[in-house]
Structures are given as structure tokens and as C-alpha cells.
Design a protein around this motif. Structure first.
Motif, PDB file in Angstrom:
ATOM      1  N   ALA A 163       0.991  -1.331   0.006  1.00 34.85           N
ATOM      2  CA  ALA A 163      -0.024  -0.015   0.113  1.00 34.85           C
ATOM      3  C   ALA A 163       0.993   1.183   0.128  1.00 34.85           C
ATOM      4  O   ALA A 163       1.827   1.123   0.446  1.00 34.85           O
ATOM      5  CB  ALA A 163      -0.959   0.162   1.272  1.00 34.85           C
ATOM      6  N   ASN A 164       0.270   2.311  -0.738  1.00 35.49           N
ATOM      7  CA  ASN A 164       1.098   3.707  -0.631  1.00 35.49           C
ATOM      8  C   ASN A 164       0.716   4.385   0.566  1.00 35.49           C
ATOM      9  O   ASN A 164      -0.327   4.540   1.096  1.00 35.49           O
ATOM     10  CB  ASN A 164       0.628   4.327  -2.002  1.00 35.49           C
ATOM     11  N   PHE A 165       2.061   4.835   1.259  1.00 37.70           N
ATOM     12  CA  PHE A 165       2.020   5.693   2.445  1.00 37.70           C
ATOM     13  C   PHE A 165       2.754   6.986   2.163  1.00 37.70           C
ATOM     14  O   PHE A 165       3.760   6.751   1.464  1.00 37.70           O
ATOM     15  CB  PHE A 165       2.526   4.923   3.533  1.00 37.70           C
ATOM     16  N   THR A 166       2.641   7.746   3.137  1.00 34.39           N
ATOM     17  CA  THR A 166       3.338   9.079   3.055  1.00 34.39           C
ATOM     18  C   THR A 166       4.193   9.169   4.558  1.00 34.39           C
ATOM     19  O   THR A 166       3.489   9.008   5.390  1.00 34.39           O
ATOM     20  CB  THR A 166       2.623  10.566   2.816  1.00 34.39           C
ATOM     21  N   ALA A 167       5.397   9.138   4.563  1.00 32.58           N
ATOM     22  CA  ALA A 167       6.119   9.204   5.946  1.00 32.58           C
ATOM     23  C   ALA A 167       6.019  10.629   6.440  1.00 32.58           C
ATOM     24  O   ALA A 167       5.559  11.695   5.920  1.00 32.58           O
ATOM     25  CB  ALA A 167       7.503   8.969   5.515  1.00 32.58           C
ATOM     26  N   LEU A 168       6.539  10.745   7.756  1.00 34.17           N
ATOM     27  CA  LEU A 168       6.340  12.193   8.510  1.00 34.17           C
ATOM     28  C   LEU A 168       7.098  13.035   7.823  1.00 34.17           C
ATOM     29  O   LEU A 168       6.734  14.253   8.020  1.00 34.17           O
ATOM     30  CB  LEU A 168       6.697  11.650   9.851  1.00 34.17           C
ATOM     31  N   ASP A 169       8.034  12.804   7.232  1.00 35.61           N
ATOM     32  CA  ASP A 169       8.958  13.895   6.290  1.00 35.61           C
ATOM     33  C   ASP A 169       8.203  14.166   4.828  1.00 35.61           C
ATOM     34  O   ASP A 169       8.863  15.164   4.242  1.00 35.61           O
ATOM     35  CB  ASP A 169      10.301  13.489   6.150  1.00 35.61           C
ATOM     36  N   GLY A 170       7.021  13.621   4.713  1.00 35.99           N
ATOM     37  CA  GLY A 170       6.353  14.097   3.493  1.00 35.99           C
ATOM     38  C   GLY A 170       6.853  13.140   2.202  1.00 35.99           C
ATOM     39  O   GLY A 170       6.322  13.087   1.158  1.00 35.99           O
ATOM     40  N   LYS A 171       7.784  12.080   2.434  1.00 38.67           N
ATOM     41  CA  LYS A 171       8.186  11.353   1.395  1.00 38.67           C
ATOM     42  C   LYS A 171       7.285   9.986   1.115  1.00 38.67           C
ATOM     43  O   LYS A 171       6.757   9.596   2.193  1.00 38.67           O
ATOM     44  CB  LYS A 171       9.766  10.771   1.498  1.00 38.67           C
ATOM     45  N   ILE A 381       3.790   4.109  16.412  1.00 36.70           N
ATOM     46  CA  ILE A 381       2.846   4.972  16.916  1.00 36.70           C
ATOM     47  C   ILE A 381       3.501   5.805  17.814  1.00 36.70           C
ATOM     48  O   ILE A 381       3.122   6.809  17.842  1.00 36.70           O
ATOM     49  CB  ILE A 381       1.741   3.825  17.543  1.00 36.70           C
ATOM     50  N   ALA A 382       4.323   5.531  18.870  1.00 36.48           N
ATOM     51  CA  ALA A 382       5.112   6.373  19.411  1.00 36.48           C
ATOM     52  C   ALA A 382       5.734   7.468  18.862  1.00 36.48           C
ATOM     53  O   ALA A 382       5.509   8.723  19.465  1.00 36.48           O
ATOM     54  CB  ALA A 382       6.193   5.322  20.296  1.00 36.48           C
ATOM     55  N   LYS A 383       6.407   7.479  17.765  1.00 35.31           N
ATOM     56  CA  LYS A 383       6.881   8.503  17.072  1.00 35.31           C
ATOM     57  C   LYS A 383       5.740   9.574  16.645  1.00 35.31           C
ATOM     58  O   LYS A 383       5.979  10.689  16.742  1.00 35.31           O
ATOM     59  CB  LYS A 383       7.669   8.093  15.854  1.00 35.31           C
ATOM     60  N   ALA A 384       4.739   8.811  16.072  1.00 30.22           N
ATOM     61  CA  ALA A 384       3.685   9.572  15.707  1.00 30.22           C
ATOM     62  C   ALA A 384       2.944  10.401  16.796  1.00 30.22           C
ATOM     63  O   ALA A 384       2.531  11.721  16.490  1.00 30.22           O
ATOM     64  CB  ALA A 384       2.511   8.804  14.927  1.00 30.22           C
ATOM     65  N   ARG A 385       2.967   9.862  17.753  1.00 31.00           N
ATOM     66  CA  ARG A 385       2.250  10.547  18.990  1.00 31.00           C
ATOM     67  C   ARG A 385       3.200  11.671  19.350  1.00 31.00           C
ATOM     68  O   ARG A 385       2.578  12.784  19.770  1.00 31.00           O
ATOM     69  CB  ARG A 385       2.076   9.566  20.293  1.00 31.00           C
ATOM     70  N   LYS A 386       4.534  11.230  19.450  1.00 33.29           N
ATOM     71  CA  LYS A 386       5.529  12.427  19.776  1.00 33.29           C
ATOM     72  C   LYS A 386       5.379  13.506  18.682  1.00 33.29           C
ATOM     73  O   LYS A 386       5.440  15.016  19.164  1.00 33.29           O
ATOM     74  CB  LYS A 386       6.791  12.022  19.801  1.00 33.29           C
ATOM     75  N   PHE A 387       5.299  13.371  17.469  1.00 31.37           N
ATOM     76  CA  PHE A 387       5.157  14.498  16.450  1.00 31.37           C
ATOM     77  C   PHE A 387       3.772  15.371  16.526  1.00 31.37           C
ATOM     78  O   PHE A 387       3.956  16.387  16.472  1.00 31.37           O
ATOM     79  CB  PHE A 387       5.272  13.748  15.149  1.00 31.37           C
ATOM     80  N   TYR A 388       2.824  14.608  17.200  1.00 26.83           N
ATOM     81  CA  TYR A 388       1.363  15.176  17.447  1.00 26.83           C
ATOM     82  C   TYR A 388       1.423  16.054  18.501  1.00 26.83           C
ATOM     83  O   TYR A 388       1.137  17.052  18.350  1.00 26.83           O
ATOM     84  CB  TYR A 388       0.261  14.164  17.431  1.00 26.83           C
ATOM     85  N   LEU A 389       2.128  15.574  19.389  1.00 27.50           N
ATOM     86  CA  LEU A 389       2.280  16.555  20.763  1.00 27.50           C
ATOM     87  C   LEU A 389       3.146  17.663  20.539  1.00 27.50           C
ATOM     88  O   LEU A 389       2.830  18.721  21.062  1.00 27.50           O
ATOM     89  CB  LEU A 389       2.749  15.616  21.787  1.00 27.50           C
ATOM     90  N   ASN A 390       4.119  17.519  19.765  1.00 25.51           N
ATOM     91  CA  ASN A 390       4.950  18.535  19.284  1.00 25.51           C
ATOM     92  C   ASN A 390       4.491  19.460  18.254  1.00 25.51           C
ATOM     93  O   ASN A 390       5.290  20.441  17.727  1.00 25.51           O
ATOM     94  CB  ASN A 390       6.591  18.423  18.830  1.00 25.51           C
ATOM     95  N   GLU A 391       3.158  19.186  17.752  1.00 28.36           N
ATOM     96  CA  GLU A 391       2.395  20.088  16.721  1.00 28.36           C
ATOM     97  C   GLU A 391       3.091  19.968  15.434  1.00 28.36           C
ATOM     98  O   GLU A 391       3.115  20.892  14.483  1.00 28.36           O
ATOM     99  CB  GLU A 391       2.249  21.592  17.324  1.00 28.36           C
ATOM    100  N   LYS A 392       3.629  18.777  15.178  1.00 29.63           N
ATOM    101  CA  LYS A 392       4.329  18.889  13.794  1.00 29.63           C
ATOM    102  C   LYS A 392       3.504  18.085  12.715  1.00 29.63           C
ATOM    103  O   LYS A 392       3.757  18.327  11.647  1.00 29.63           O
ATOM    104  CB  LYS A 392       5.647  17.776  13.882  1.00 29.63           C
ATOM    105  N   ILE A 393       2.551  17.392  13.051  1.00 33.40           N
ATOM    106  CA  ILE A 393       1.419  16.984  12.384  1.00 33.40           C
ATOM    107  C   ILE A 393       0.293  17.157  12.623  1.00 33.40           C
ATOM    108  O   ILE A 393       0.155  17.265  13.905  1.00 33.40           O
ATOM    109  CB  ILE A 393       1.727  15.164  12.108  1.00 33.40           C
TER     110      ILE A 393
END
Length: 523
Positions: A163-171, A381-393
Motif C-alpha cells: 500500500a502507498n504511504f506518506t512518511a512524516l517527512d512527506g516522502k 505509533i510512539a513516534k507519531a504521537r510525539k510528532f502530534y504532541l509537538n504539533e508537527k503533524i
């Protein structure tokens, strides 16, 4: 008052790049008609590419015009010529069709006076610019995709099982999609065994829940993406290349190449699709009692029933025997063959080394791999939660990532439960060989045609007795005389069999024989 059809068109990519909209084009066309006192007959709105005229609304417009040929000249108005077409070839063809229908195509922002001969040059310029723009955009896109492939990235739509996905850095990247990925792994493992055809594996996979068409499955097993390889096609200045992809492979490269070797070999893997009729398992092993040629088998149609016969391949020979009699005679001879009690200990040792430990090791490796995948999903999931808490996503992106990871975790946990159950069962399975009912005849009757013929190749039938239409005692090799007894023969002898390895097909090595306290003859 002149009348005209209004045609507005836009494609999705143009809306993103240039901000075109159907409403904006329609408003400008209506204002033009109002100023120039033009009656609007009908408005056609299109959301389609202009690479050709195979567009739903345009075909609908042409059909309306063709229905009423006895009408005054009309026009089709659009904003610019790139709304009409982005191909010079198709544009001139369509203009010829419209001319025969007494209709003119006109662009209000790029007007052309067709009464002036020199206007043809201007028309060619207006039509060539959109085509050149399309070609340049396509070239830039293909170059970008080629650069991405050289970096090991999969460009375009993900293959089946990914499946196609987009990473946190947009790639962009692709990742295994369950349960299709597991079905593909299973299919490659079955093909690597060499015992099933492609169609058989495809049907079994579909029965297990794999949703894939037959043609797509044939393409799938040839796709190197599943072993982690990205193919870069050849171009005008570059040769064909193969690059190690950054995506997770579903199978190893060695397994992929083994499967390709089997598929490309001249040897046809027949699997269970035998060209043998089940009524004639002895065909090719029997000799004609008259001319000593090999006997074949065929069905004879009687008035009410069908009868099977083994008959000679020679045209002038009349050797012909009922298949039921010879098959029953062979089975009676097999009932006389028994394994000696000491052999069971030997088989226990063989299976313990070759089967139980191998299976347990495979289950342990699979369990370790699944636990590693679970750890990766939890880390994601832990990384995504950290990015969300830091308002990066954004919250929507975080929710989508969390949902996808939870789905993968649920599937992995179900796999972990199943493999743990198998591991526990393999540990309990200590006594793998039971002496109850384990004889050659029982193994023979439980096999299909191919399995029966493998047993027949070990216990070869001898001559045919023409008087009682039955087989003489089987021809057995005495090399492994301590393994099998052949009792109650007609001449009072007790011949002994060669390597009774079917159906387990394990090689008997020196260690197993010594552990079982069995001595082989010197020859």
C-alpha cells in the motif's frame, strides 16, 4: 441572433497547478455571449483530460449536434484552445468533423478568423503550445520517477500486497498490506516446492481468501518488487537496471530466483494434473506376457458399462488384460510386505532430526520475525504521537497513522497467536511414528495416482501369469533386507525390499542406523 454551445473543461491536475475552475470559465463565456448577443443553446461541463476526444460530455455534445443536421450554422465556444484539445493531430481531425456538421469551434480568449488564410498559422501555434507543455510535463515526471527508482523508491501505484504511504517527512513509500502480503508469501512458498502449477496455487490462494485475478497473479509471480528489487527500465541513453529497494521485501531473492527458474525450465510442473488415468496406476511398469513390450491402458466402452484394460503397444500383438484384475493382484502382493519392528525406532530418529526440529526452528524464526514487526509498529505509533504532541503533524494525519498501525498490530497479534499454537503443538509431538496400521498397502491406497506410481517404482511388478490373470511375486531389491519383510510368496522365498523411503523421502544416514542398532549388509 447567433446560437452557440458552451464547453467548459478542466482536469484535476490543472485545478491544482493553475487554479482553473468550471464556474470561472462558465461565467466568462456567459458574459461574452451576453455582450455579443449570442443565444446559449446548452452548457457542457467536463472534468476530463484533453489528450483525446474520448470524453463523456464531448461525445454527448457531438451526438446532440448529429441528431439535428437541418439547423443553421452554430458555434462551440470555449475559453482557450487548450480547453478544446492538447493534441494537434486530434484537434485537426475533430475540426474536420465539426466542419462537416456545419459547426465551428471558437476560443473567446484566442480568437481565430478562419476567413483569413494566415490565421491557420496562428491556430497551429495555439494548438501546439498545450501539446508541447504536456510533453514537457510528462518528460519531467518520467525523469523524476527514474531518479526516485535509482534511490530505491517505488514510484507509482503500489503492487498487490503493498500500500502507498506518506512518511512524516512527506516522502512517499510502500509497505506490506495485510492480509494480501501473507497470501503472496504463501503462494511463492508453494511455487518454490515445484509440486503445483501456477493455476493450482492461484486457486488455492483464492480459496484461502486472496482477492486477485488470474492474469494479475501471473504478473505478480514475475514481479521482482516482492524480493525487494526495483526495476529501472531502459531508456534512450541508459540501460536496464536493478536497484535494491528501500521497501520491505516479502520473500528472499533466492526464493524468487528459484521460482523463476522453475517457471522458465522446460520441465513442465504437472503437480496434481496427471496425464494418467486413475484406473491404470501400473501403466508403464507392466510387460506384455506375449511380446514383452510395455503395456499401456485404455477404456473400452461396452453396451452399458466401461471397462479398463492393460494392452500391448504393439499393433499386431493381442495382449490384453482387465485392469481391475491386475490392480487387485498388485494390492494383494503389497499386503504381504511389512516393516520390521526395529525399523520404527530408526524412523523416529529420522523424523526427529529432519522433521520436528526443522519445523520447530521454522516456527521459532517466524515468531521472532512477528515480534520484531510488532515492535516496529509500536515504535511507529510512539513516534507519531510525539510528532502530534509537538504539533508537527495534524490530528487527522495522526489518527490515520494510528488506525493503520493498529490494524497491522491486530493482524500481527493474530499471526503471533497462531504460530505460538503451532510451536506448542510441535513440542508436544514427540512420538511422531505409530506402529498402528503403518504398512505399505495402507500407504498405497491412501495416495493419488502420482503417489501410487512412486510406490510402484519401489515395489516393481514382475511377470504376468496368463493362466490366473494375476501378477507373479514382486521384484524386490535385497539391499535393505533388515527393513522390510516380504512374506507368503508363492515359491517360499522371502525377498527383501530396497529403500522404503516413501512417503517421507528422507535419506538414511549412518548416525540414524547406528542409533537404531541396525546393521546393513556389506554390499
Amino acid at each position: 441572433m447567433e446560437s452557440a454551445y458552451l464547453y467548459v473543461r478542466v482536469s484535476t491536475d490543472e485545478q491544482k497547478r493553475k487554479g482553473y475552475s468550471l464556474a470561472e470559465q462558465e461565467e466568462r463565456l456567459l458574459k461574452h455571449c451576453e455582450i455579443n448577443n449570442i443565444k446559449v443553446t446548452e452548457i457542457f461541463r467536463e472534468d476530463f483530460s484533453a489528450k483525446d476526444f474520448n470524453r463523456p460530455e464531448w461525445k454527448k455534445l457531438i451526438n446532440i449536434i448529429k441528431r439535428n443536421r437541418n439547423r443553421p450554422p452554430e458555434n462551440i465556444l470555449f475559453l482557450k484552445w487548450d480547453r478544446f484539445s492538447r493534441s494537434i493531430e486530434y484537434a485537426y481531425q475533430m475540426m474536420g468533423i465539426l466542419r462537416n456538421l456545419n459547426v465551428k469551434a471558437m476560443a473567446i480568449d484566442q480568437p481565430i478568423d478562419f476567413e483569413v488564410p494566415e490565421s491557420i498559422v496562428m491556430l497551429a501555434v495555439y494548438l501546439s503550445i498545450p501539446e508541447a507543455e504536456n510533453n514537457r510535463r510528462g518528460l519531467n515526471t518520467s525523469d523524476g520517477m527514474r531518479r526516485a527508482k535509482k534511490m530505491g523508491r517505488w514510484s507509482g501505484k503500489a503492487p498487490i500486497g503493498y500500500a502507498n504511504f506518506t512518511a512524516l517527512d512527506g516522502k512517499k513509500f510502500i509497505a506490506p498490506k495485510q492480509p494480501a502480503a501473507d497470501h503472496i508469501k504463501w503462494s511463492f512458498h508453494q511455487l518454490a516446492k515445484g509440486t503445483f502449477t501456477i493455476n493450482q496455487v492461484w486457486k488455492m490462494a483464492c480459496t484461502n481468501g486472496f482477492e486477485c485475478g488470474k492474469s494479475n497473479f501471473w504478473k505478480l509471480i514475475r514481479n521482482q518488487a516482492y524480493c525487494g528489487i526495483v526495476t529501472i527500465p531502459s531508456s534512450k541513453h541508459e540501460k536496464l537496471e536493478f536497484v535494491k529497494g528501500i521497501h520491505e521485501p516479502l520473500i528472499s531473492e533466492s526464493m524468487f530466483h528459484d521460482v523463476q527458474t522453475l517457471l522458465n525450465s522446460r520441465r513442465k510442473v504437472t503437480g496434481n494434473k496427471e496425464n494418467l488415468i486413475s484406473s491404470f496406476p501400473l501403466r508403464g511398469f507392466l510387460l506384455c506376457p506375449i511380446c514383452h513390450r510395455k503395456l499401456t491402458g485404455s477404456i473400452s466402452h461396452g453396451k452399458r458399462l466401461k471397462y479398463g484394460y492393460y494392452h500391448c503397444t504393439a499393433s499386431k500383438c493381442k495382449g490384453r488384460l482387465r485392469s481391475e484384475n491386475l490392480n487387485e493382484s498388485y494390492e494383494r502382493e503389497l499386503k504381504k510386505i511389512h516393516l520390521k519392528p526395529q525399523v520404527y525406532e530408526l524412523f523416529d530418529l529420522v523424523l526427529e532430526d529432519e522433521n520436528i526440529y526443522t519445523t520447530r526452528r521454522m516456527h521459532v524464526n517466524d515468531r521472532k520475525f512477528i515480534l520484531d514487526q510488532i515492535s516496529k509498529q509500536e515504535l511507529l505509533i510512539a513516534k507519531a504521537r510525539k510528532f502530534y504532541l509537538n504539533e508537527k503533524i495534524e490530528f487527522d494525519d495522526f489518527s490515520q497513522l494510528k488506525k493503520e498501525s493498529n490494524d497491522n498490530l491486530n493482524h500481527l497479534n493474530s499471526q503471533l497467536k497462531a504460530i505460538t499454537t503451532k510451536l506448542v503443538d510441535s513440542n508436544k509431538n514427540n512420538n511422531v511414528w505409530s506402529q498402528t496400521g503403518s504398512d505399505i498397502f495402507q500407504s498405497y491406497i491412501n495416495q493419488g495416482v502420482e503417489g501410487k506410481r512412486k510406490i510402484i517404482s519401489l515395489f516393481t511388478p514382475s511377470e504376468i501369469n496368463l493362466f490366473n490373470k494375476s501378477l507373479q511375486p514382486l521384484q524386490l531389491n535385497k539391499t535393505l533386507s533388515l527393513i522390510v519383510d516380504y512374506r507368503e510368496t508363492q515359491n517360499g522365498l522371502v525377498p527383501l525390499v530396497t529403500n522404503i523411503v516413501y512417503p517421507y523421502n528422507h535419506n538414511l544416514n549412518k548416525k540414524h542406523i547406528e542409533n537404531a542398532n541396525i546393521t546393513l549388509p556389506k554390499n
